[in-house]
Design an enzyme around this catalytic site. Sequence first.
Site, short mmCIF file in Angstrom:
data_model
loop_
_atom_site.label_atom_id
_atom_site.label_comp_id
_atom_site.label_asym_id
_atom_site.label_seq_id
_atom_site.Cartn_x
_atom_site.Cartn_y
_atom_site.Cartn_z
N GLU A 272 26.61 -29.97 12.83
CA GLU A 272 26.06 -29.91 11.42
C GLU A 272 25.54 -28.75 11.22
OE1 GLU A 272 24.96 -30.18 8.12
OE2 GLU A 272 25.87 -32.06 8.80
N GLY B 296 21.95 -35.93 7.86
CA GLY B 296 21.83 -36.79 6.68
C GLY B 296 22.55 -36.65 5.52
N LYS C 192 16.11 -40.37 -5.62
CA LYS C 192 15.17 -41.50 -5.92
C LYS C 192 13.65 -41.46 -5.66
CE LYS C 192 19.28 -43.02 -6.23
NZ LYS C 192 20.13 -41.64 -6.52
N GLY D 70 27.70 -33.87 -19.01
CA GLY D 70 28.13 -35.11 -18.03
C GLY D 70 27.08 -36.31 -18.30
N GLU E 219 28.43 -35.80 -23.27
CA GLU E 219 29.36 -36.57 -22.62
C GLU E 219 30.81 -36.73 -23.33
OE1 GLU E 219 32.03 -38.68 -20.42
OE2 GLU E 219 30.02 -38.02 -19.36
N ASP F 255 33.07 -38.82 1.24
CA ASP F 255 33.59 -37.91 0.02
C ASP F 255 34.60 -37.25 0.19
OD1 ASP F 255 31.26 -39.12 -0.94
OD2 ASP F 255 30.23 -37.20 -1.53
N ALA G 71 27.39 -43.08 -0.65
CA ALA G 71 27.02 -42.91 0.95
C ALA G 71 27.49 -44.18 1.48
CB ALA G 71 25.58 -42.75 0.71
N HIS H 70 12.10 -69.37 -7.95
CA HIS H 70 11.67 -69.31 -9.17
C HIS H 70 10.27 -68.89 -9.08
CE1 HIS H 70 10.72 -69.50 -13.33
NE2 HIS H 70 9.80 -70.31 -13.24
#
Length: 483
Positions: free
Chosen positions: A33, A38, A50, A195, A218, A324, A332, A456
């Site tokens: 790596e 990661g 995120k 995009g 877009e 990918d 991922a 609920h």
Amino acid sequence: MLEFDLLVIGGGPGGYVAAIRAAQRGLKVCVVEKERPGGVCLNWGCIPTKAMLRSAEVYQTLTTAAEFGIHADNVRYDFGAVRQRKDGIVKELTDGVAGLLKANGVTIIEGHARFVEPTVVEVHEVGASPVFDGGPRYAAPAGTAIRRVSARDVIVATGSVPTQLPIPGAGLPGVVTSDGAFGLTEVPRRLVIIGGSAVGAEWASLFATFGSQVTVVEMQDRLVPLEDKEIGDALGRSFRKRGITVLTGATVTAITEDAALRVSVGGAAAQELDADVVLVGVGRRPNTAELGLDTAGIATDARGFIEVDDRLRTTVEHVYAIGDVTGRALLAHVASHQGITAAEVIAGHDAHIDYTVIPAATFTHPEIASVGLTEEAARAAGHEVITAKFPFAALGRAKTFGETEGFIKIVAGQAHQEVLGVHIIGPSASDLIAEGALAISLEATLDELADTIHAHPTLGEIGMEAAMAGLGLPVHIAPPRKR
């Protein structure tokens, strides 16, 4: 020369998972790596975006707290602190991955791997990073190889990098990719995003919350064009309501620089836009530069993605590819499942991967998540379909949340009412989609969803309520009109 049973090139969500599973199966494993463990997900994609989106969400909640009977005065954000929080989370998780690899007996070698034979690589030190908005993972290998590594089997898991647009001005300062956006030290006053798919839509949502004047360009007729049409149309309405300018059916023809960046937009909405930052979020390409695929004889398709079969085997014996770099589904969680599959096959177990049930999530506000066939795709595949919808506005838990925007849409076969696709836009969509994936995997029907007792009040009730509506027996929305 160092020798192993398995060499994994790349320590992302595919590579590190494959390495751990192979080690659990008793193989001697090495991971090469050149950045932190990661991969794109932990360093440049899923996790950092995120983390920042969560900060934006907290800020938005505080600025609207009066709606909940809470008065928060002088609310402001510190973008530097937002970035620091993101960096801390990334470091904690990447350090955790490194710890997991070591705990499973996996050898980690830092550097850039280059094939010299199908199952032999040279590992080079990584040189100083050039000025290219992504940072160190774009650095070219420097100097001579520091060691050679051979293995009985090899997995290529090098991921992807953002696509560069072939338009005039794409290389100007202030024009960044999704990776380069992490280098912004302040919120741009005017932001043009090229995009409107998941990447562009997420950055639009984030910066608009922090006060940017955002325009999304877009080329398709709606945002998130891979999603069900109703979902894309709903996100467009939501964005416009929040003050985000959405230009669909439009393309950027050039970017020039004067006092600010000037973005030329062609198409039905032809115009000139001024921007402080232009963010390019139009796709990704395989990260195989200087990997030596030709030397190893590994075949790629016309776009440069490595060709694999359903057991992740490449065209070269004992060489596999996952994530990918295969171009199958640039997600991922798909890379992780591919990693497990490849590791099991290499360890002598029969395994393959099923691509028919892959959930996807876009962390805009409101969130989007989907799995299975869209209505358009189902009809194109020859299915006679019925659609079942239910709005969050009719859900008690959504009311208490203060998040009532959006809906769920279930696409089902007309004859047997089997679930073919589930599409959600609204609060916690990314969490709710798991039930849809399970329903498709188990070949569940609308009857079975409707008959499953849900707790609920919860957001999860929305799938049950939609199934009832699809059966023509809704309880918490008005019944369909009789013709």
